[in-house]
Scaffold this motif. Sequence first.
Motif, short mmCIF file in Angstrom:
data_model
loop_
_atom_site.label_atom_id
_atom_site.label_comp_id
_atom_site.label_asym_id
_atom_site.label_seq_id
_atom_site.Cartn_x
_atom_site.Cartn_y
_atom_site.Cartn_z
N GLN A 42 0.82 -1.21 0.00
CA GLN A 42 0.00 0.00 0.00
C GLN A 42 0.86 1.26 0.00
O GLN A 42 0.54 2.25 -0.67
N LEU A 43 1.97 1.21 0.72
CA LEU A 43 2.90 2.34 0.72
C LEU A 43 3.47 2.56 -0.69
O LEU A 43 3.61 3.70 -1.14
N CYS A 44 3.77 1.46 -1.38
CA CYS A 44 4.29 1.56 -2.74
C CYS A 44 3.25 2.11 -3.70
O CYS A 44 3.59 2.81 -4.67
N VAL A 104 -4.00 -4.00 -6.30
CA VAL A 104 -4.56 -2.75 -5.78
C VAL A 104 -4.61 -1.69 -6.87
O VAL A 104 -5.58 -0.93 -6.98
N ARG A 105 -3.59 -1.63 -7.72
CA ARG A 105 -3.59 -0.65 -8.80
C ARG A 105 -4.66 -0.93 -9.84
O ARG A 105 -5.03 -0.03 -10.62
N SER A 106 -5.15 -2.16 -9.89
CA SER A 106 -6.17 -2.51 -10.88
C SER A 106 -7.56 -2.03 -10.48
O SER A 106 -8.49 -2.11 -11.28
N VAL A 107 -7.71 -1.55 -9.24
CA VAL A 107 -9.02 -1.07 -8.79
C VAL A 107 -9.36 0.20 -9.55
O VAL A 107 -8.57 1.15 -9.57
N LEU A 131 -8.63 -4.24 -1.24
CA LEU A 131 -8.18 -5.62 -1.04
C LEU A 131 -9.17 -6.66 -1.56
O LEU A 131 -8.75 -7.65 -2.18
N PRO A 132 -10.49 -6.49 -1.33
CA PRO A 132 -11.42 -7.49 -1.90
C PRO A 132 -11.34 -7.57 -3.42
O PRO A 132 -11.39 -8.66 -3.99
N ILE A 133 -11.23 -6.42 -4.10
CA ILE A 133 -11.14 -6.45 -5.55
C ILE A 133 -9.79 -7.03 -6.01
O ILE A 133 -9.70 -7.70 -7.03
N ALA A 134 -8.75 -6.78 -5.21
CA ALA A 134 -7.42 -7.30 -5.55
C ALA A 134 -7.21 -8.74 -5.10
O ALA A 134 -6.15 -9.32 -5.36
N ALA A 135 -8.22 -9.34 -4.45
CA ALA A 135 -8.07 -10.69 -3.89
C ALA A 135 -7.58 -11.73 -4.89
O ALA A 135 -6.72 -12.55 -4.55
#
Length: 228
Positions: A42-44, A104-107, A131-135
């Motif tokens: 997430q920091l990245c 996460v970037r794909s959200v 996170l759910p979408i990136a699961a």
Amino acid sequence: MTELFDMPSDLQHSYLGLVALHLREALIPVLAGLLVALPVAQLCVRVRWLYPPLLWVTTVLYAIPSLAFFVVLIDYTGLSETTVMIPLAVYSLVVLVPAIVDGVRSVPQETLAAATAMGFGPLRRYVQVQLPIAAPAIIAGLRVASVSSISLVSVGMLIGNEGALGNLLNSGLSYNQPRLVWLSVVGTAVLAVLVDALLVVLRLLVTPWMPRGNRKNTRTRAVKEAAR
């Protein structure tokens, strides 16, 4: 049949005991790696310039042979399970951090904007939306990290008999007993397949919005699920 699973006394474990030890030494590092990778990823995502150097550092660490890693750690953690698990946790970061960052970037930005408009703070938005979408991407990374960790545990047989099923391989070679070698190799392969299958089931459970056949409109369903 019982003779097939008779273990040499120097192993100090039954076959099932070695299996349990193998799973513990393999999966605890992956779990630890996941706990570290989630905030780091997430920091990245938030600080984009940090991602390339961090990825370079983890890749360099992954390039260090596991045996060399063990030797360095022996002075600090001794001939113990910890000496095996620390490198495995570090290795898992090479897979997990990129998987989480990509997921996460794909959200979609519109989804994040909608969550912000609903009053979601950064932490809540990360946990309940991103996170759910990136699961799917995260679990794909977990599958690779887990199978890799299960295979690498056996190298621990070279440092104080801490290789779980790898110890069985070492004993089979030492005592010239092919039975023990096969039990080690097949057992390790079966564990890897079973853990991978369980992670596939987990993905199906945590991503009910993903279609099983036709994968069109996957992102649309994910957005609707996250917005609920």
